[in-house]
Design a protein around this motif. Structure first.
Motif, PDB file in Angstrom:
ATOM      1  N   ALA A   1       0.836  -1.204   0.000  1.00 36.76           N
ATOM      2  CA  ALA A   1       0.000   0.000   0.000  1.00 36.76           C
ATOM      3  C   ALA A   1       0.870   1.254   0.000  1.00 36.76           C
ATOM      4  N   ARG A   2       1.932   1.248   0.783  1.00 36.11           N
ATOM      5  CA  ARG A   2       2.832   2.404   0.851  1.00 36.11           C
ATOM      6  C   ARG A   2       3.524   2.639  -0.490  1.00 36.11           C
ATOM      7  N   LEU A   3       3.975   1.568  -1.122  1.00 37.67           N
ATOM      8  CA  LEU A   3       4.629   1.705  -2.424  1.00 37.67           C
ATOM      9  C   LEU A   3       3.663   2.253  -3.470  1.00 37.67           C
ATOM     10  N   ARG A   4       2.401   1.843  -3.385  1.00 37.12           N
ATOM     11  CA  ARG A   4       1.399   2.401  -4.306  1.00 37.12           C
ATOM     12  C   ARG A   4       1.264   3.906  -4.091  1.00 37.12           C
ATOM     13  N   GLU A   5       1.230   4.335  -2.824  1.00 38.54           N
ATOM     14  CA  GLU A   5       1.162   5.769  -2.526  1.00 38.54           C
ATOM     15  C   GLU A   5       2.335   6.512  -3.165  1.00 38.54           C
ATOM     16  N   LEU A   6       3.507   5.880  -3.128  1.00 38.89           N
ATOM     17  CA  LEU A   6       4.716   6.505  -3.657  1.00 38.89           C
ATOM     18  C   LEU A   6       4.828   6.367  -5.172  1.00 38.89           C
ATOM     19  N   GLY A   7       4.023   5.485  -5.748  1.00 35.96           N
ATOM     20  CA  GLY A   7       4.082   5.267  -7.192  1.00 35.96           C
ATOM     21  C   GLY A   7       5.330   4.532  -7.644  1.00 35.96           C
ATOM     22  N   ILE A   8       5.861   3.648  -6.775  1.00 39.98           N
ATOM     23  CA  ILE A   8       7.056   2.882  -7.150  1.00 39.98           C
ATOM     24  C   ILE A   8       6.833   1.397  -6.882  1.00 39.98           C
ATOM     25  N   GLY A   9       7.616   0.597  -7.583  1.00 39.98           N
ATOM     26  CA  GLY A   9       7.585  -0.830  -7.323  1.00 39.98           C
ATOM     27  C   GLY A   9       7.095  -1.688  -8.464  1.00 39.98           C
ATOM     28  N   ASP A  10       6.554  -1.098  -9.528  1.00 42.55           N
ATOM     29  CA  ASP A  10       6.041  -1.905 -10.634  1.00 42.55           C
ATOM     30  C   ASP A  10       6.723  -1.645 -11.965  1.00 42.55           C
ATOM     31  N   THR A  11       7.468  -0.572 -12.072  1.00 46.61           N
ATOM     32  CA  THR A  11       8.147  -0.239 -13.323  1.00 46.61           C
ATOM     33  C   THR A  11       9.556   0.266 -13.017  1.00 46.61           C
ATOM     34  N   PRO A  12      10.454   0.130 -13.984  1.00 51.34           N
ATOM     35  CA  PRO A  12      11.794   0.674 -13.770  1.00 51.34           C
ATOM     36  C   PRO A  12      11.729   2.187 -13.570  1.00 51.34           C
ATOM     37  N   VAL A  13      12.610   2.700 -12.736  1.00 54.14           N
ATOM     38  CA  VAL A  13      12.694   4.132 -12.476  1.00 54.14           C
ATOM     39  C   VAL A  13      14.102   4.568 -12.891  1.00 54.14           C
ATOM     40  N   PRO A  14      14.211   5.424 -13.917  1.00 51.62           N
ATOM     41  CA  PRO A  14      15.540   5.811 -14.401  1.00 51.62           C
ATOM     42  C   PRO A  14      16.466   6.328 -13.292  1.00 51.62           C
ATOM     43  N   GLU A  15      15.929   7.088 -12.351  1.00 51.44           N
ATOM     44  CA  GLU A  15      16.767   7.591 -11.247  1.00 51.44           C
ATOM     45  C   GLU A  15      17.297   6.442 -10.396  1.00 51.44           C
ATOM     46  N   PHE A  16      16.507   5.401 -10.228  1.00 49.29           N
ATOM     47  CA  PHE A  16      16.954   4.241  -9.450  1.00 49.29           C
ATOM     48  C   PHE A  16      18.003   3.444 -10.229  1.00 49.29           C
ATOM     49  N   ASP A  17      17.861   3.368 -11.565  1.00 53.65           N
ATOM     50  CA  ASP A  17      18.910   2.743 -12.375  1.00 53.65           C
ATOM     51  C   ASP A  17      20.212   3.525 -12.235  1.00 53.65           C
ATOM     52  N   ASP A  18      20.114   4.856 -12.272  1.00 54.54           N
ATOM     53  CA  ASP A  18      21.311   5.691 -12.093  1.00 54.54           C
ATOM     54  C   ASP A  18      21.926   5.462 -10.713  1.00 54.54           C
ATOM     55  N   PHE A  19      21.067   5.353  -9.701  1.00 60.25           N
ATOM     56  CA  PHE A  19      21.549   5.104  -8.349  1.00 60.25           C
ATOM     57  C   PHE A  19      22.262   3.757  -8.285  1.00 60.25           C
ATOM     58  N   ALA A  20      21.667   2.710  -8.887  1.00 59.42           N
ATOM     59  CA  ALA A  20      22.284   1.383  -8.882  1.00 59.42           C
ATOM     60  C   ALA A  20      23.640   1.415  -9.578  1.00 59.42           C
ATOM     61  N   ARG A  21      23.731   2.144 -10.680  1.00 62.80           N
ATOM     62  CA  ARG A  21      25.009   2.284 -11.396  1.00 62.80           C
ATOM     63  C   ARG A  21      26.061   2.926 -10.483  1.00 62.80           C
ATOM     64  N   GLU A  22      25.666   3.977  -9.777  1.00 63.04           N
ATOM     65  CA  GLU A  22      26.598   4.654  -8.863  1.00 63.04           C
ATOM     66  C   GLU A  22      26.976   3.741  -7.697  1.00 63.04           C
ATOM     67  N   LEU A  23      26.026   2.995  -7.183  1.00 62.85           N
ATOM     68  CA  LEU A  23      26.298   2.059  -6.087  1.00 62.85           C
ATOM     69  C   LEU A  23      27.313   1.001  -6.534  1.00 62.85           C
ATOM     70  N   ALA A  24      27.148   0.485  -7.751  1.00 62.77           N
ATOM     71  CA  ALA A  24      28.101  -0.488  -8.284  1.00 62.77           C
ATOM     72  C   ALA A  24      29.491   0.146  -8.423  1.00 62.77           C
ATOM     73  N   ARG A  25      29.529   1.377  -8.893  1.00 56.16           N
ATOM     74  CA  ARG A  25      30.820   2.060  -9.068  1.00 56.16           C
ATOM     75  C   ARG A  25      31.525   2.257  -7.730  1.00 56.16           C
ATOM     76  N   ILE A  26      30.791   2.726  -6.732  1.00 55.02           N
ATOM     77  CA  ILE A  26      31.388   3.013  -5.428  1.00 55.02           C
ATOM     78  C   ILE A  26      31.889   1.746  -4.735  1.00 55.02           C
ATOM     79  N   THR A  27      31.117   0.666  -4.839  1.00 55.37           N
ATOM     80  CA  THR A  27      31.485  -0.575  -4.147  1.00 55.37           C
ATOM     81  C   THR A  27      32.389  -1.468  -4.982  1.00 55.37           C
ATOM     82  N   GLY A  28      32.462  -1.205  -6.293  1.00 51.98           N
ATOM     83  CA  GLY A  28      33.245  -2.065  -7.170  1.00 51.98           C
ATOM     84  C   GLY A  28      32.558  -3.383  -7.479  1.00 51.98           C
ATOM     85  N   ALA A  29      31.258  -3.463  -7.199  1.00 54.61           N
ATOM     86  CA  ALA A  29      30.501  -4.702  -7.429  1.00 54.61           C
ATOM     87  C   ALA A  29      29.974  -4.742  -8.862  1.00 54.61           C
TER      88      ALA A  29
END
Length: 195
Positions: free
Chosen positions: A30-58
């Protein structure tokens, strides 16, 4: 004289492989629906994941939202052949964005509400039998919960590798700091939706 204790068959490994019970899942959905996230890719979250991989080297990084039955990677970074990462179409879910709730370690993180560091998953009987070990070859995991301003654990961020990784205290601090950074952005998004 007391009555004999009834015999029950006990399998000492049966509890090790269970995905934890998640009584907060309906409220989280229910909370995720309120936020409008959880069912489709979010470009900002892809960018965040890319940065997380870069910082951790994973090689792999995810922003993950979990419901009663599945996990959805609204942010995803994976290595591509000869590329720094795979570019994904943000308009539709691609294969690899959805995983069963009983696969991986993020369901443990969201229920525990604490970061989890597994430098080599094979060192932990509870986690070594997870399907991602044999099916995907995951050997190390580093993840943290995303706890929003309402106190709800709405998702996780994580990085994984197919080799053991000495994440150490620095890795733990990094994943917690990155989770706090993303939560701040999600909270800002929530305030923007309420206006």
């Amino acid at each position: 004289m007391s009555a004999p204790i009834p015999y029950t068959q006990f399998d000492p490994t049966s509890y090790l492989l269970l995905t934890p019970e998640d009584s907060d899942a309906p409220a989280r959905v229910a909370r995720l629906r309120e936020l409008g996230i959880g069912d489709t890719p979010v470009p900002e979250f892809d960018d965040f994941a890319r940065e997380l991989a870069r910082i951790t080297g994973a090689p792999y990084a995810m922003v993950n939202f979990i419901d009663e039955n599945r996990q959805y990677f609204a942010g995803l970074y994976t290595p591509g052949e000869g590329q720094s990462g795979v570019e994904l179409d943000p308009q539709q879910a691609q294969p690899g964005r959805v995983m069963s709730r009983d696969h991986g370690y993020c369901p443990h993180v969201i229920v525990r509400r604490k970061a989890l560091v597994l430098e080599d998953v094979c060192d932990y009987p509870r986690f070594a039998g997870n399907p991602v070990v044999d099916e995907i070859g995951i050997r190390s995991y580093l993840g943290a919960p995303l706890i929003d301003h309402t106190g709800m654990a709405i998702g996780t961020i994580c990085v994984v590798d197919q080799e053991p990784r000495p994440w150490g205290r620095q890795g733990l601090e990094t994943i917690k700091s990155m989770a706090a950074q993303l939560v701040e952005g999600i909270n800002q998004r929530d305030l923007g939706l309420r206006r």
